[in-house]
Design a protein around this motif. Structure first.
Motif, short mmCIF file in Angstrom:
data_model
loop_
_atom_site.label_atom_id
_atom_site.label_comp_id
_atom_site.label_asym_id
_atom_site.label_seq_id
_atom_site.Cartn_x
_atom_site.Cartn_y
_atom_site.Cartn_z
N LEU A 135 48.22 35.62 29.14
CA LEU A 135 49.48 36.16 28.61
C LEU A 135 49.23 37.25 27.58
CD1 LEU A 135 51.46 32.82 28.21
CD2 LEU A 135 51.85 34.61 29.93
N ARG A 153 56.21 34.19 33.36
CA ARG A 153 55.30 34.21 32.21
C ARG A 153 55.59 33.04 31.28
NH1 ARG A 153 56.88 39.56 32.25
NH2 ARG A 153 57.85 39.41 30.19
N GLN A 157 53.20 30.00 29.82
CA GLN A 157 53.17 29.57 28.42
C GLN A 157 53.44 28.07 28.30
OE1 GLN A 157 55.70 31.75 25.61
NE2 GLN A 157 56.05 29.84 24.48
#
Length: 457
Positions: A135, A153, A157
């Motif tokens: 990331l 994304r 996470q």
């Protein structure tokens, strides 16, 4: 009124007393998690190791573990659907382990337990760092160009946050000598390579636990680890979907031994804190699949020398002329998706597989302090490990003692289920012993090189 919160962590066995502690009730604050860094250098180790080799016992009973016959009691239960012993309580059939009312203690109960759980903790920490690193390393545009949105994304996470919980759980089971977060190095330079690295690392981390889970002396720890590894399995499937691969192309998920998982993991650990708990597992010589199928190609099986490193054999996405990312044709496209079914399979029975491997004696792992070894004889076979199967094919030696080729076998698990599929394992062996899922670790003595992850589908 305060809610009753029965906290399993209150029963973990590393606390000073050897006895189980009572559940923590009416707790309004969550327990703390392990300390971790989300930003660190990702470079190779360049120093001199102060200690080398795996952790050794003071004495060894034998050079190998001998195969024994079936115990007589293993086949005495009649399996006729009737009850044969008094029930300990209403609606409770007799038998089972840990079902007699004894208060569970969630700790390691043997060297095997501690070393197995410590290996898992090494894996949880690298996954925690890996997901955050991807990331941070790649821009929003790079992710978008690879077909991933802001929501995708965030899912990465969230998977990193899951690893915080996993690392905390296992640390609490192991106690003060639990391994800590290390520094790592990764070979990927693009988002697609990052995704492939993630789906392969989660593959062997998951399989490495399946291989020992049923063998743990601590059934309590095994219960918590089962709840952990089922999440890991979902992560591996997500990364396959992000990569445009069919999410679950097998009927059964494979299990491998701890030494196989440690061999694949160790090369990506640069250094660990001073005094870090060492592992007893073996590091085998690395195995490179020269023509590893490349999931970024429309015709993945046409790839030649398109991997970044041996062992995991992560794809190299640079300079591909028939990239499936550039296609919007059903059966060719490999953009991130719930599922894709490729017209041209990544591999197929009868495909020639080209292999090279390292000689033993290489320095690998944290601080270059582990040494690759093998106790096997001359290379003769390629072992294919997928689902419930261990299959062997003949190895044809190449121009030197560390190269050769074989043919992808045509075998099924059950009718309609090709055994060779998905992200699976191969190794070079000196013989073809009969092995099953429960005694797979008996393969270790016969491994010349490997394992390597073969991207069969």
């Amino acid at each position: 009124m305060a809610s009753k919160h029965h906290l399993l962590l209150g029963l973990l066995g590393w606390l000073p007393s050897a006895l189980a502690l009572p559940n923590i009730l009416a707790r309004e604050t969550a327990p703390t998690v392990v300390s971790f860094a989300t930003s660190m250098d990702h470079t190779s180790f360049s120093g001199t190791p102060t200690i080398t080799g795996a952790l050794n016992a003071s004495s060894t009973l034998a050079m190998t573990i001998s195969s024994l016959s079936v115990e007589p009691s293993a086949t005495t239960y009649p399996s006729d659907g009737k009850l044969h012993d008094p029930a300990p309580a209403p609606y409770v059939p007799a038998g089972g382990v840990g079902t007699n009312g004894t208060t569970p203690v969630y700790n390691a109960k043997s060297d095997f337990d501690f070393q197995s759980l410590a290996l898992v903790l090494y894996a949880e920490y690298i996954e925690l760092d890996l997901f955050y690193d991807g990331l941070a390393r790649f821009s929003e545009k790079e992710f978008t160009d690879a077909g991933l949105t802001a929501e995708d994304r965030y899912l990465i996470q969230f998977m990193a946050e899951q690893e915080i919980g996993h690392a905390t759980l296992i640390t609490n089971i192991l106690g003060a000598e639990a391994p800590k977060q290390c520094q790592y190095n990764y070979p990927y330079t693009t988002v697609r390579e990052f995704l492939d690295f993630c789906q392969k690392l989660t593959r062997f981390s998951e399989a490495g636990v399946y291989g020992f889970l049923a063998h743990l002396d601590s059934r309590e720890a095994a219960t918590l680890l089962t709840q952990t590894i089922t999440t890991e399995a979902r992560q591996q499937m997500i990364f396959r979907q992000f990569e445009g691969l069919f999410p679950m192309p097998v009927w059964f998920e494979v299990g491998v031994s701890q030494s196989w998982a440690w061999t694949l993991l160790a090369p990506y650990i640069s250094s660990c804190p001073e005094g870090q708990t060492r592992l007893a597992w073996q590091n085998f010589p690395a195995l490179h699949i020269v023509n590893q199928p490349n999931p970024d190609r429309i015709n993945g099986s046409s790839a030649y020398n398109e991997t970044l490193t041996p062992g995991m054999n992560t794809l190299n996405s640079t300079g591909i002329d028939d990239s499936c990312l550039k296609s919007d044709i059903i059966g060719e496209a490999c953009n991130a998706s719930i599922t894709h079914n490729r017209t041209t399979p990544l591999s197929f029975p009868g495909r020639e597989v080209l292999l090279t491997w390292e000689t033993p004696g290489q320095s690998v792992g944290p601080n270059n302090s582990y040494i690759t070894t093998t106790t096997a004889g001359d290379p003769k076979f390629v072992m294919w490990v997928s689902q419930l199967n261990v299959t062997y094919t003949a190895l044809t030696m190449g121009d030197n003692s560390t190269s050769g080729s074989t043919t992808q076998p045509n075998t099924t698990t059950f009718e309609g289920d090709p055994a060779i599929n998905g992200t699976m394992f191969i190794a070079i062996t000196d013989s073809d012993p009969f092995l099953t899922s429960f005694n797979f670790s008996m393969a270790n003595a016969h491994v010349v090189a490997g394992p390597a992850l073969y991207q069969a589908g």
